[in-house]
Design an enzyme around this catalytic site. Sequence first.
Site, short mmCIF file in Angstrom:
data_model
loop_
_atom_site.label_atom_id
_atom_site.label_comp_id
_atom_site.label_asym_id
_atom_site.label_seq_id
_atom_site.Cartn_x
_atom_site.Cartn_y
_atom_site.Cartn_z
N GLN A 1 0.81 -1.14 -0.18
CA GLN A 1 0.01 0.18 -0.11
C GLN A 1 0.80 1.19 0.10
O GLN A 1 0.58 2.06 -0.84
CB GLN A 1 -1.07 0.05 1.18
N ARG B 1 -11.27 -11.19 8.11
CA ARG B 1 -10.29 -12.37 7.92
C ARG B 1 -10.48 -12.98 9.21
O ARG B 1 -10.54 -14.39 9.33
CB ARG B 1 -9.08 -12.02 7.73
N LYS C 1 -3.76 -4.09 11.39
CA LYS C 1 -4.42 -4.41 10.38
C LYS C 1 -5.83 -4.07 10.59
O LYS C 1 -5.81 -3.10 11.72
CB LYS C 1 -4.31 -5.97 10.11
N ASP D 1 -1.94 -11.54 4.72
CA ASP D 1 -3.38 -11.61 5.17
C ASP D 1 -3.72 -13.02 5.29
O ASP D 1 -4.91 -13.33 5.89
CB ASP D 1 -4.13 -10.97 3.77
C1 S3P Z 1 -2.66 -4.86 0.29
C2 S3P Z 1 -1.72 -4.96 0.81
C3 S3P Z 1 -1.35 -5.42 2.09
C4 S3P Z 1 -2.50 -6.38 2.62
C5 S3P Z 1 -4.13 -5.62 2.13
C6 S3P Z 1 -3.97 -5.32 0.83
C7 S3P Z 1 -2.70 -4.14 -0.94
O1 S3P Z 1 -1.35 -4.42 3.14
O2 S3P Z 1 -2.49 -6.60 3.88
O3 S3P Z 1 -4.87 -6.56 2.69
O4 S3P Z 1 -3.66 -4.37 -1.84
O5 S3P Z 1 -1.85 -3.43 -1.48
P1 S3P Z 1 0.07 -3.63 3.14
O6 S3P Z 1 0.52 -3.23 1.92
O7 S3P Z 1 -0.19 -2.57 4.29
O8 S3P Z 1 1.02 -4.82 4.14
#
Ligand code: S3P
Length: 436
Positions: free
Chosen positions: A173, A396, A350, A323
Site C-alpha cells: 500500500q 479475515r 491491520k 493476510d
Molecule cells: C494490500 C496490501 C497489504 C494487505 C492488504 C491489501 C494491497 O497491506 O494486507 O489486505 O492491496 O496493497 P500492506 O501493504 O499495508 O501490508
Amino acid sequence: MNHIRTVNGGGNLQGELKVPGDKSISHRSLIIGSMAQGETFIKGFLHSEDPLSTADCLRKLGVNIPEIKENESFSFKGLGLDGFNEPKEILNCGNSGTTMRLLMGLLAGQEGKNFVLTGDTSLRERPMGRVSKPLSMMGATFLGRENGKKAPISIGGSQLKGCVIGTPVASAQVKSAILLAGLNASGTTSVIEPASSRDHTERMLKAFGADINIRGEFGRNVVIKPGKTLIGQKILIPGDISSAAFWMIAASIVPNSEVLIKDIGLNPTRTGILNVMDLMGCNYEIVEKSIVAGELIGSINVKTANNLRPFSIAGDILPKLIDEIPILTVAACFCQGVSEIKDAKELRVKETDRLKVMARQLRKFGAKISEKEDGLIINGESKFNSAEVDSETDHRVSMSLAIASLLAKGSSRIFRADASNVSYPTFWEDLEKLIN
Ligand code: S3P
C-alpha cells in the site's frame, strides 16, 4: 446489526468452487483505470465492501464509473493523470486501508485541489504516517490527526518532485501510493522496500504503458518516471488467493475433505501460503496453470492431510502471506507440535490487532496460544470444543473462526460474522455448499 452465524463441527468439505475476484487487483483496476486516457474494461471485479468504497470515492472525484453489479463486467473512461475534480464531499474509505493509502498517493499530486479522506472506526486508528511522510518528502501537504498520521486526513494537492524513498515497512500500500504519486511528479521516483511486497501495481502500471522498472535484489527497488500517458486496458481479475486460503487450509485440516478451487491468482508475491503448506506436508496439486493479463493463474485441488507438521514463519516471507496469518494460526492448532509466527508486528495494525484478536478468540475453543510482541506461539494437536466467538469486526478473523468451528465438537456461534462482506460476501453461501 449483529449478524450471528452458527457452524457445526464434525462434517467434512467436498466440492468445487470459484472464489471472488482479487481484492488488491480490483482496487488497482479502478484507480489506475481512472488515471488513464480512454476506456478500461474490467471482468471479475470483487463486488465487496472494500473495492466498492474505492469506486464510490472515485465517482466523487468525477470518474464516471457505472453501478457495479455482482458477476457483471463493466467499463469506464479514465480522467487522465491530473483530471480529477475537487469533490464537494468527504471521501469515505470505509474499512479499506488500500483505498485510503492509494488515494493519498493519487491525490497528493492533483495541483491546486483539496481533498478530505476518512474511514470507519478501525481505519481511523490505522497508521497513515507511513504514507503521508514519504509523500510529504515529495512535496505533498497533509493535515490530519496526530500530525497527518491518522484520518480524517486532508490533502492539499501540490506539484510533487521525484525522490528516492526507502520505506521502513514492506507494504504494497505504501509502495503503491508513492508510485502513483510518482506519475504526477517531476523527475524520477525510486522506492526501496526492506522486503518485496505484492507487485500488482507495478504489473498493472506497466500494462497501462507507464515507464516503470524493477531493480535490485529480489525486486525490492521500483523506479518510475513521469511523462507517459496511461492508456485504458482490458483487465481480467483472477480469484483472490487470500479468500481461497480459507478453503485451502480447511480442506487440509478437516478430516475426509477434498476441495477444488478454480482460477485463483498465483502471483509469486502472494503465494507464501503454499510454502507454508509445503512445510506442513499438505496434500495439494496445482492444475490448469495459465498466464492471464500478466498474472499467473491456476486451480488448486486440496485433500485432507494427516500428521501435519508444525511450521515457523519469519522474515521476508511475511509480506507474501500477510493476510493469511489468521487462517494459518488456525492451521497451526492442528499440526503435530509447536508452530511459531515471528516478525509479524504488522498484524497489529491491520483491520484489528490480528495477533491479539486471533489468540483471544481461538483460546475460547481451547487453543493453546501465547502472544509475543511480534508474533504467536501455537501448540498443535488441539481438541477444540464449541464456543461463542466474535470477529471483533475483522473480515479475515470472521472467516478464520468459521473454519476453526468446523474442527470443534458441537455447534459454535460467530458474532459479527458479516464482517466477511469486506472481502468475501459469498463466504457463508460457499461454506454451506461445501459442507457435508
Ligand atoms: C494490500 C496490501 C497489504 C494487505 C492488504 C491489501 C494491497 O497491506 O494486507 O489486505 O492491496 O496493497 P500492506 O501493504 O499495508 O501490508
